[in-house]
Design an enzyme around this catalytic site. Structure first.
Site, PDB file in Angstrom:
ATOM      1  N   SER A  86      -2.953  -7.623   2.833  1.00  0.00           N
ATOM      2  CA  SER A  86      -3.338  -7.791   4.056  1.00  0.00           C
ATOM      3  C   SER A  86      -3.578  -9.284   4.444  1.00  0.00           C
ATOM      4  O   SER A  86      -3.368  -9.464   5.649  1.00  0.00           O
ATOM      5  CB  SER A  86      -4.237  -6.753   4.517  1.00  0.00           C
ATOM      6  OG  SER A  86      -4.071  -5.576   3.919  1.00  0.00           O
ATOM      7  N   HIS A 143       0.747  -1.203   0.194  1.00  0.00           N
ATOM      8  CA  HIS A 143      -0.045   0.020   0.072  1.00  0.00           C
ATOM      9  C   HIS A 143       0.808   1.426   0.125  1.00  0.00           C
ATOM     10  O   HIS A 143       0.631   2.210  -0.979  1.00  0.00           O
ATOM     11  CB  HIS A 143      -0.919   0.083   1.310  1.00  0.00           C
ATOM     12  CG  HIS A 143      -1.854  -0.890   1.531  1.00  0.00           C
ATOM     13  ND1 HIS A 143      -2.159  -1.859   2.452  1.00  0.00           N
ATOM     14  CD2 HIS A 143      -2.820  -1.482   0.398  1.00  0.00           C
ATOM     15  CE1 HIS A 143      -3.118  -2.501   2.472  1.00  0.00           C
ATOM     16  NE2 HIS A 143      -3.576  -2.466   1.028  1.00  0.00           N
ATOM     17  N   LYS A 152     -16.730  -7.123   6.575  1.00  0.00           N
ATOM     18  CA  LYS A 152     -15.498  -7.700   6.272  1.00  0.00           C
ATOM     19  C   LYS A 152     -14.865  -8.246   7.341  1.00  0.00           C
ATOM     20  O   LYS A 152     -13.650  -9.034   7.331  1.00  0.00           O
ATOM     21  CB  LYS A 152     -14.420  -6.847   5.459  1.00  0.00           C
ATOM     22  CG  LYS A 152     -14.907  -6.559   4.036  1.00  0.00           C
ATOM     23  CD  LYS A 152     -13.615  -6.265   3.330  1.00  0.00           C
ATOM     24  CE  LYS A 152     -13.802  -6.030   1.906  1.00  0.00           C
ATOM     25  NZ  LYS A 152     -12.803  -5.451   0.890  1.00  0.00           N
ATOM     26  N   ARG A 167      -2.394  -6.186  -8.337  1.00  0.00           N
ATOM     27  CA  ARG A 167      -1.128  -7.271  -8.250  1.00  0.00           C
ATOM     28  C   ARG A 167      -1.213  -8.545  -9.397  1.00  0.00           C
ATOM     29  O   ARG A 167      -0.365  -8.516 -10.003  1.00  0.00           O
ATOM     30  CB  ARG A 167      -1.364  -7.837  -6.683  1.00  0.00           C
ATOM     31  CG  ARG A 167      -0.711  -7.218  -5.610  1.00  0.00           C
ATOM     32  CD  ARG A 167      -1.427  -7.554  -4.314  1.00  0.00           C
ATOM     33  NE  ARG A 167      -2.635  -7.365  -4.408  1.00  0.00           N
ATOM     34  CZ  ARG A 167      -3.774  -7.487  -3.391  1.00  0.00           C
ATOM     35  NH1 ARG A 167      -2.976  -7.714  -2.003  1.00  0.00           N
ATOM     36  NH2 ARG A 167      -4.903  -7.234  -3.291  1.00  0.00           N
TER      37      ARG A 167
HETATM   38  P1  ADP Z   1      -9.966  -3.492  -0.329  1.00  0.00           P
HETATM   39  O1  ADP Z   1     -10.282  -4.224   0.847  1.00  0.00           O
HETATM   40  O2  ADP Z   1     -10.830  -2.180  -0.769  1.00  0.00           O
HETATM   41  O3  ADP Z   1      -9.241  -4.329  -1.234  1.00  0.00           O
HETATM   42  P2  ADP Z   1      -7.337  -3.312   0.809  1.00  0.00           P
HETATM   43  O4  ADP Z   1      -6.701  -2.754   1.714  1.00  0.00           O
HETATM   44  O5  ADP Z   1      -7.043  -4.783   0.540  1.00  0.00           O
HETATM   45  O6  ADP Z   1      -8.548  -3.020   0.503  1.00  0.00           O
HETATM   46  O7  ADP Z   1      -6.509  -2.897  -0.707  1.00  0.00           O
HETATM   47  C1  ADP Z   1      -6.448  -1.626  -1.156  1.00  0.00           C
HETATM   48  C2  ADP Z   1      -5.996  -1.447  -2.470  1.00  0.00           C
HETATM   49  O8  ADP Z   1      -4.493  -1.690  -2.312  1.00  0.00           O
HETATM   50  C3  ADP Z   1      -6.738  -2.402  -3.337  1.00  0.00           C
HETATM   51  O9  ADP Z   1      -6.835  -1.711  -4.805  1.00  0.00           O
HETATM   52  C4  ADP Z   1      -5.584  -3.357  -3.404  1.00  0.00           C
HETATM   53  O10 ADP Z   1      -5.555  -4.261  -4.670  1.00  0.00           O
HETATM   54  C5  ADP Z   1      -4.034  -2.499  -3.313  1.00  0.00           C
HETATM   55  N1  ADP Z   1      -3.070  -3.396  -2.924  1.00  0.00           N
HETATM   56  C6  ADP Z   1      -3.144  -3.987  -1.792  1.00  0.00           C
HETATM   57  N2  ADP Z   1      -1.879  -4.763  -1.615  1.00  0.00           N
HETATM   58  C7  ADP Z   1      -1.182  -4.473  -2.671  1.00  0.00           C
HETATM   59  C8  ADP Z   1       0.269  -4.529  -2.971  1.00  0.00           C
HETATM   60  N3  ADP Z   1       1.144  -5.492  -2.228  1.00  0.00           N
HETATM   61  N4  ADP Z   1       0.744  -3.843  -4.226  1.00  0.00           N
HETATM   62  C9  ADP Z   1       0.187  -3.110  -4.709  1.00  0.00           C
HETATM   63  N5  ADP Z   1      -1.473  -2.940  -4.736  1.00  0.00           N
HETATM   64  C10 ADP Z   1      -2.001  -3.391  -3.659  1.00  0.00           C
END
Ligand code: ADP
Length: 188
Positions: free
Chosen positions: A145, A34, A58, A107
């Site tokens: 996450s 992130h 969630k 990703r």
């Molecule tokens: P959500 O529950 O809305 O998917 P996340 O916190 O999991 O929220 O992710 C927020 C955004 O960050 C999403 O677009 C996700 O694809 C992106 N993201 C999460 N981890 C990574 C990573 N390692 N590299 C790039 N983008 C990421």
């Protein structure tokens, strides 16, 4: 100055900035994947709003307050980042800001379908909001996450994939109470 006053002032300042992106997500917890997206976005945008979604369905590990506190601490020396939380539809929250772009990270191809649907739905709800995708970096393409929580829960090391502050919070969350450890004989 109190925290809410500082955030209010920052929000006002952001309203007068043209080139603002919003980065919505669960951030449960925030990872270097992130953070890498935010840092790269700051090269393109003047300001980035990290918007933590309050979505109890969630069943997050960290409460919104805990997530806000961690993300704020991580970006405390980055004036062009504001951290906030929102409930409900992203388009409704975005309407209160002057952001015109929602930032999302991609990703793998598995992210694509969900992200494509969300971006299309948001576009159908509001033509004011467009979604910009940034490709993950080679160092963090495997970091999510969900897997961070899974590994930490099982006692694996997640150093280098999340900030130290998050490592500490994960350890605190998953520590079993001493009495329970004794009961099931793990300390023998
Ligand atoms: P959500 O529950 O809305 O998917 P996340 O916190 O999991 O929220 O992710 C927020 C955004 O960050 C999403 O677009 C996700 O694809 C992106 N993201 C999460 N981890 C990574 C990573 N390692 N590299 C790039 N983008 C990421």
């Amino acid at each position: 100055m109190r925290r809410c006053e500082m955030v209010r002032n920052k929000k006002e300042e952001f309203k007068n900035t043209a080139n603002v992106a919003i980065y919505p997500g669960s951030f449960d917890p925030i990872t270097y994947g992130h953070i890498d997206i935010v840092e790269r976005a700051l090269v393109i945008f003047d300001k980035v709003i990290i918007a933590i979604a309050e979505n109890e369905e969630k069943r997050p590990l960290f409460s919104v307050e805990e997530r806000l506190q961690m993300v704020e601490e991580i970006f405390k020396d980055t004036p062009n980042v504001i951290v906030d939380s929102f409930k409900g539809l992203l388009v409704n929250y975005v309407a209160k800001t002057n952001a015109k772009v929602s930032l999302r990270g991609l990703r793998a191809t598995s992210d694509f379908e969900y992200e494509f649907h969300m971006a299309s739905m948001n576009r159908s709800l509001s033509t004011q909001l467009d979604t910009l995708f940034m490709m993950t970096s080679k160092d963090y393409f495997f970091v999510s996450s969900r897997t961070i929580k899974e590994v930490a829960r099982l006692g694996g090391g997640v150093e280098g994939l999340v900030p130290d502050l998050v490592v500490t919070r994960l350890r605190e969350k998953f520590k079993l109470p001493v009495t329970k450890r004794k009961q099931i004989g793990w300390d023998d």
